[in-house]
Enzyme design. Structure first.
Site, mmCIF file in Angstrom:
data_model
loop_
_atom_site.group_PDB
_atom_site.id
_atom_site.type_symbol
_atom_site.label_atom_id
_atom_site.label_comp_id
_atom_site.label_asym_id
_atom_site.label_seq_id
_atom_site.Cartn_x
_atom_site.Cartn_y
_atom_site.Cartn_z
ATOM 1 N N HIS A 64 43.037 -7.558 -19.324
ATOM 2 C CA HIS A 64 43.464 -8.895 -18.884
ATOM 3 C C HIS A 64 42.915 -9.999 -19.783
ATOM 4 C CE1 HIS A 64 44.457 -7.533 -14.465
ATOM 5 N NE2 HIS A 64 45.362 -7.164 -15.343
ATOM 6 N N THR A 99 37.561 -2.760 -7.681
ATOM 7 C CA THR A 99 38.869 -3.415 -7.810
ATOM 8 C C THR A 99 39.680 -3.185 -6.547
ATOM 9 O OG1 THR A 99 40.909 -3.575 -9.110
ATOM 10 C CG2 THR A 99 39.764 -1.448 -9.189
ATOM 11 N N LEU A 139 32.948 -1.356 -2.274
ATOM 12 C CA LEU A 139 32.248 -1.656 -1.020
ATOM 13 C C LEU A 139 32.981 -1.021 0.149
ATOM 14 C CD1 LEU A 139 31.266 -5.441 -1.097
ATOM 15 C CD2 LEU A 139 29.742 -3.455 -1.191
HETATM 16 P P1 OAD Z 1 39.475 -8.545 -6.343
HETATM 17 O O1 OAD Z 1 38.730 -9.795 -6.016
HETATM 18 O O2 OAD Z 1 40.890 -8.434 -5.922
HETATM 19 O O3 OAD Z 1 38.706 -7.281 -5.720
HETATM 20 C C1 OAD Z 1 37.325 -7.112 -5.859
HETATM 21 C C2 OAD Z 1 36.965 -5.753 -5.271
HETATM 22 O O4 OAD Z 1 35.590 -5.529 -5.506
HETATM 23 C C3 OAD Z 1 37.198 -5.632 -3.772
HETATM 24 O O5 OAD Z 1 37.889 -4.416 -3.510
HETATM 25 C C4 OAD Z 1 35.780 -5.600 -3.177
HETATM 26 O O6 OAD Z 1 35.688 -4.749 -2.048
HETATM 27 C C5 OAD Z 1 34.997 -5.022 -4.329
HETATM 28 N N1 OAD Z 1 33.573 -5.437 -4.367
HETATM 29 C C6 OAD Z 1 33.046 -6.656 -4.112
HETATM 30 N N2 OAD Z 1 31.721 -6.657 -4.298
HETATM 31 C C7 OAD Z 1 31.380 -5.404 -4.686
HETATM 32 C C8 OAD Z 1 30.155 -4.755 -5.025
HETATM 33 N N3 OAD Z 1 28.980 -5.415 -5.027
HETATM 34 N N4 OAD Z 1 30.188 -3.445 -5.355
HETATM 35 C C9 OAD Z 1 31.354 -2.758 -5.369
HETATM 36 N N5 OAD Z 1 32.553 -3.313 -5.074
HETATM 37 C C10 OAD Z 1 32.563 -4.619 -4.731
HETATM 38 O O7 OAD Z 1 39.307 -8.330 -7.935
HETATM 39 P P2 OAD Z 1 40.146 -7.369 -8.908
HETATM 40 O O8 OAD Z 1 40.603 -6.146 -8.212
HETATM 41 O O9 OAD Z 1 39.344 -7.227 -10.139
HETATM 42 O O10 OAD Z 1 43.886 -10.940 -12.699
HETATM 43 O O11 OAD Z 1 41.402 -8.289 -9.220
HETATM 44 C C11 OAD Z 1 42.373 -7.797 -10.103
HETATM 45 C C12 OAD Z 1 43.021 -8.934 -10.851
HETATM 46 O O12 OAD Z 1 43.500 -9.916 -9.919
HETATM 47 C C13 OAD Z 1 42.080 -9.729 -11.730
HETATM 48 O O13 OAD Z 1 41.891 -9.142 -13.003
HETATM 49 C C14 OAD Z 1 42.751 -11.055 -11.833
HETATM 50 C C15 OAD Z 1 43.125 -11.231 -10.393
HETATM 51 O O14 OAD Z 1 44.193 -12.057 -10.111
HETATM 52 C C16 OAD Z 1 44.344 -12.012 -13.375
HETATM 53 O O15 OAD Z 1 43.829 -13.116 -13.306
HETATM 54 C C17 OAD Z 1 45.541 -11.718 -14.213
#
Ligand code: OAD
Length: 230
Positions: free
Chosen positions: A106, A173, A199
């Site tokens: 990304h 993710t 989590l």
């Molecule tokens: P999200 O904010 O959608 O998801 C974050 C994930 O991390 C969730 O499933 C949480 O449960 C998990 N999480 C949070 N804290 C944690 C911890 N301490 N240990 C383990 N897991 C934890 O973020 P992404 O999935 O990265 O794209 O989002 C994907 C894309 O959506 C991003 O790259 C971005 C966004 O829109 C663009 O901007 C193009």
């Protein structure tokens, strides 16, 4: 000799103090995706978009890699097969922890992209609208971030690696954004063992064979130790 492909998302950087997107108070609760993460938003209000990424660049620069980033770098150094980290994150905590075989699908906050000629260069900490391209001189600099509606980077390399994966892990993710959310299905087709590390189970969590639930700074080092002891 096994091939390991690891997909990471915002959750791996959460314990370094960087906000995730979809938490109740996360980035997408504070900003409209359409305003700050689409080409249309950039065309409409480039100052808002540049300021959004300037702030995130500053926050990322202050953050430090955590035990989960460090464990993945250690895995790459110690594993006898290949280890590829594909991150959706635009921070540079994986490379600062020592990961080398890394794809920023990304984009990256520390990179600037010329909208006119596609040249890339190291972004200054504070970008401004209309910054000149270091190659063609056009006033067309933009953050080198893949916005919604744009094609993620290095997809051919990612799918080739998934096709040869023996182990696929998705860490921190939420499984809401494709194509990344479809990687588990591709890895399964290739016969890989799949594990979700999060989590809580994500929206594609049922597609993984195994789950390791808990904060990444605990679960990722444990998972890496298990692989290296196998
Ligand atoms: P999200 O904010 O959608 O998801 C974050 C994930 O991390 C969730 O499933 C949480 O449960 C998990 N999480 C949070 N804290 C944690 C911890 N301490 N240990 C383990 N897991 C934890 O973020 P992404 O999935 O990265 O794209 O989002 C994907 C894309 O959506 C991003 O790259 C971005 C966004 O829109 C663009 O901007 C193009």
């Amino acid at each position: 000799m096994s091939n390991i492909v690891i997909l990471t998302g915002a959750g791996i950087s959460a314990e370094s103090g960087l906000e995730t997107f979809r938490a109740e108070t996360g980035l997408w609760a504070q900003h409209r995706v359409e305003d700050v993460a689409t080409p249309e938003g950039f065309a409409q209000d480039p100052s808002l978009v540049v300021a959004f990424y300037n702030k995130r660049r500053e926050q990322a620069a202050k953050a430090k890699p955590n035990a989960a980033h460090e464990a993945l770098a250690h895995l790459e150094a110690a594993h006898t097969g290949t280890v590829l980290v594909v991150t959706q994150n635009v921070d540079d905590l994986h490379e600062r922890a020592g990961s080398r075989n890394l794809i920023h699908m990304h984009g990256a906050l520390n990179s600037a992209l010329c909208a006119a000629c596609d040249h890339r260069w190291d972004a200054p900490m504070v970008m401004a609208v209309g910054d000149a391209c270091l190659s063609c001189g056009a006033p067309s600099a933009r953050p080198d971030i893949v916005w919604f509606g744009e094609m993620p980077y290095q997809m051919d390399e990612i799918f080739e690696a998934l096709g040869q994966a023996d182990i696929f892990a998705a860490i921190g993710t939420s499984g809401n954004v494709y194509p990344a959310a479809g990687f588990v299905a591709e890895a399964r087709r290739a016969g890989a063992r799949t594990v979700e590390i999060n989590l809580e189970l994500s929206s594609v969590g049922s597609q993984f064979a195994d789950a390791l639930l808990g904060p990444a700074t605990r679960t990722v080092p444990d998972w890496v130790a298990g692989i290296l002891n196998d």
